[in-house]
Write a protein that holds these residues in place. Structure first.
Motif, PDB file in Angstrom:
ATOM      1  N   ARG A 194       0.823  -1.210   0.000  1.00 28.14           N
ATOM      2  CA  ARG A 194       0.000   0.000   0.000  1.00 28.14           C
ATOM      3  C   ARG A 194       0.859   1.262   0.000  1.00 28.14           C
ATOM      4  O   ARG A 194       0.560   2.232  -0.683  1.00 28.14           O
ATOM      5  CB  ARG A 194      -0.918   0.000   1.216  1.00 28.14           C
ATOM      6  CG  ARG A 194      -1.719   1.276   1.371  1.00 28.14           C
ATOM      7  CD  ARG A 194      -2.663   1.220   2.544  1.00 28.14           C
ATOM      8  NE  ARG A 194      -3.467   2.425   2.615  1.00 28.14           N
ATOM      9  CZ  ARG A 194      -4.487   2.598   3.436  1.00 28.14           C
ATOM     10  NH1 ARG A 194      -4.838   1.621   4.257  1.00 28.14           N
ATOM     11  NH2 ARG A 194      -5.169   3.730   3.452  1.00 28.14           N
ATOM     12  N   ASP A 254      -1.662   8.997  -0.941  1.00 29.69           N
ATOM     13  CA  ASP A 254      -2.160   7.704  -1.407  1.00 29.69           C
ATOM     14  C   ASP A 254      -2.334   7.746  -2.914  1.00 29.69           C
ATOM     15  O   ASP A 254      -3.266   8.374  -3.426  1.00 29.69           O
ATOM     16  CB  ASP A 254      -3.498   7.367  -0.733  1.00 29.69           C
ATOM     17  CG  ASP A 254      -3.346   7.127   0.755  1.00 29.69           C
ATOM     18  OD1 ASP A 254      -2.514   6.291   1.132  1.00 29.69           O
ATOM     19  OD2 ASP A 254      -4.063   7.788   1.534  1.00 29.69           O
ATOM     20  N   ASN A 303      -5.028   0.793  -2.961  1.00 29.33           N
ATOM     21  CA  ASN A 303      -5.798   2.019  -2.768  1.00 29.33           C
ATOM     22  C   ASN A 303      -7.023   2.117  -3.666  1.00 29.33           C
ATOM     23  O   ASN A 303      -8.068   2.607  -3.240  1.00 29.33           O
ATOM     24  CB  ASN A 303      -4.888   3.236  -2.970  1.00 29.33           C
ATOM     25  CG  ASN A 303      -3.883   3.374  -1.842  1.00 29.33           C
ATOM     26  OD1 ASN A 303      -4.139   2.933  -0.725  1.00 29.33           O
ATOM     27  ND2 ASN A 303      -2.739   3.968  -2.125  1.00 29.33           N
TER      28      ASN A 303
END
Length: 598
Positions: A353, A439, A445
């Protein structure tokens, strides 16, 4: 020349789980009294006050015989000495709703000299009607206080007992769990893992990481608790290691990373993955651990040393940490190891991530429309590719087309693939984003976050018109990064992940050691004894009689299923082992997964 009103000794801090040296504070005050300086000693036992009960013996308890073995760990010699001197404090705060195992809103402030209560007393006629010993409601600035909570606490004290056979025994058992958790965190990361996991407390004197790991592997891991407690060296090690009062604090860092901000980002990612937020499906949170922080200014040199142990710079940046409080007196060794294995896999996901770059991803249809139920959702399986780090995942996802026009195009595409007998494959289209975003739209995501409204733009790979549609994520039954550690072995029997809904049941192979296979089939129906709730959550099952390593015929890896019906076993509700039969309907996808060619 500077007046000292009081010195506070924290008897169990909530981040560091540390007990302050109240014995030395008391001796220092007695020494300074002779020089004209006196001050009050205030013991903050809000979290750790009840640990004093581990040292209290009562004569009536000795008449109670032993009722068998219980895992129990004593306090370290240093902590024991401090609790033996806690009664020399002038005031002690204690929160029964913490280590006293009582519900809110009970709390206590204990005075050595009862007259210390009066400076904060409010003798209002509505709550005070005179008398030598007025009700407790007049003390403190909070105003009215309920009486039910202290009555319940009194009952708890009388029933359980404030001694080493009552509360002390419970806390001793929890302390044992805490020490085992500490050793699990200490030895969690494998030698070739891309991360390190570092507990706040250092290894006891006389041990280094190698010798501590050896002791854990040989005398603690996968051992029965009774066997662990028969070894004197192990028990002495457990007494000395880990936190003072049942709270483990750890930091997880990328291997080779010295940037505190990047490590902080990883802790945030782990916290988000292990906590329930608005819009989160709670059933998809396999483990919950709290995130906290260590302030650089407050912790000074101690925090710099901790950062150095974690491979980070000795700078003045605050450090995010994860906190694990152990309040289960019946925790077993094997369940702690299981928790560690689960946490390790979550770390691998969160590393992706934080660090995965933005690339396109491919999915294959694994569960088509359910026209009978008028359900327009579909299931998709991720197409794994070990040559690209961003593709080293196994993912099962439930989606539906977002717009009415997209629903029509999706249905036509699936019908076209069925007619042509070709797989319905979808490839993600990268959404607009800024390189400076915290992000970016990597695989994790775009599936989990709301930054893109949980919608995925996908190209219909085998569509003659090259249509692009928008899919809305409904659920993610499985999301797991491949475990590339050299310690991974093939299971004894093939493992499959079974998921679906009331009318669609899908069984997807769990990739282990490489080379392996990616294999997905549909079943004729939900297996007997597998409830609808379990199928919705997803179940790991062992396929009986099918060896865990890939099936090879003439040196070539083949599909493991040579017939349509197989016995499976899985853990059902109430932790029961269930054996049943699955009937294979169709093969969705089969491919061999080899180690990375890099």
């Amino acid at each position: 020349e500077i007046p000292v009103l009081s010195v506070i000794a924290v008897m169990g801090s909530t981040e560091e789980s540390a007990v302050d040296p109240i014995k030395e504070i008391y001796e220092l005050r007695e020494h300074l009294k002779a020089k004209g300086l006196n001050f009050a000693i205030l013991a903050d036992g809000a979290w750790g006050g009840y640990f004093k009960t581990m040292l209290i013996e009562k004569a009536e308890d000795k008449r109670i015989g032993s009722d068998g073995f219980m895992p129990y760990c004593e306090l370290s010699p240093y902590v024991t000495m401090q609790y033996k001197h806690i009664q020399y404090a002038d005031t002690i705060t204690m929160d029964p709703h913490k280590s006293g195992f009582c519900p809110y809103p009970g709390g206590s402030l204990c005075y050595r000299n009862g007259k210390m209560r009066f400076p904060i007393a409010l003798f209002h006629p509505e709550v005070f009607d005179g008398g030598f010993d007025p009700t407790m409601g007049v003390y403190g600035i909070e105003g009215s206080k309920p009486g039910a909570a202290p009555a319940g606490i009194l009952m708890s004290h009388n029933v359980i007992g404030l001694s080493n056979r009552g509360y002390g025994r419970i806390l001793g058992q929890c302390t044992a769990s805490t020490k085992l958790f500490y050793l699990m965190w200490l030895t969690l990361a494998r030698d070739d893992d891309p991360f390190v996991c570092v507990p706040l407390q250092i290894i006891p004197e006389g041990y280094d990481m190698e010798s501590a790991k050896k002791l854990v592997e040989e005398k603690i891991a996968f051992k029965q608790m009774g066997e662990v407690y028969q070894d004197k060296e192990t028990m002495e090690f457990l007494k000395l290691c880990g936190p003072d009062t049942m709270i483990n604090t750890i930091v997880v860092n990328f291997k080779g990373n010295d940037d505190v901000e990047l490590a902080n980002k990883l802790q945030v990612a782990l916290s988000r993955a292990m906590n329930v937020h608005v819009g989160t499906k709670a059933a998809r949170i396999p483990l919950m651990i709290m995130q906290s922080g260590l302030d650089a200014k407050t912790h000074g040199e101690g925090l710099k040393v901790f950062k150095e142990r974690a491979g980070l710079k000795r700078d003045d940046v605050d450090l995010n940490v994860l906190v694990n409080t152990c309040m289960n007196p019946w925790q077993q060794n094997d369940s702690i190891i299981g928790t560690g294995n689960l946490f390790r896999m979550i770390v691998l996901n969160c590393i992706g991530r934080v660090k995965d770059s933005v690339v396109n991803h491919k999915f294959i249809l694994s569960g088509s429309f359910d026209d009978k139920a008028k359900d327009e959702s579909i299931f998709m399986e991720y197409l794994t590719n070990t040559d690209i780090p961003e593709h080293q995942y196994q993912v099962s996802v439930k989606v539906e087309a977002d717009a009415k026009a997209d629903k029509r195009v999706l249905r036509e595409y699936i019908e076209y693939c069925d007619r042509k007998n070709i797989p319905a494959i979808f490839e993600t289209v990268t959404p607009n984003y800024d390189d400076g975003d915290d992000d970016v739209p990597n695989l994790y995501n775009i599936l989990h976050l709301k930054d893109w409204d949980q919608k995925i733009s996908v190209k219909l790979v085998n569509d003659t018109d090259n249509n692009i549609i928008s899919l809305k994520v409904l659920d993610i039954p499985r999301y797991q990064r491949l475990d590339m550690s050299s310690a991974v072995t093939y299971p004894e029997e093939q493992k499959y992940f079974i998921y679906g809904d009331s009318t669609r049941t899908i069984m997807s192979h769990v990739i282990s050691k490489l080379p392996d296979i990616q294999h997905t089939v549909t079943l004729s129906g939900r297996p007997h004894s597998m409830t609808g709730i379990m199928l919705d959550l997803g179940v790991m099952a062992d396929v009986g009689g099918v060896q865990g390593s890939p099936l090879r015929i003439s040196g070539e890896i083949k599909q493991p299923f040579q017939r349509n019906s197989y016995e499976i076993s899985f853990t059902g509700e109430l932790n029961a082992t269930i054996q049943t039969t699955v009937n294979i309907k169709d093969t969705v996808y089969f491919n061999t997964v080899f180690p990375s060619s890099e």
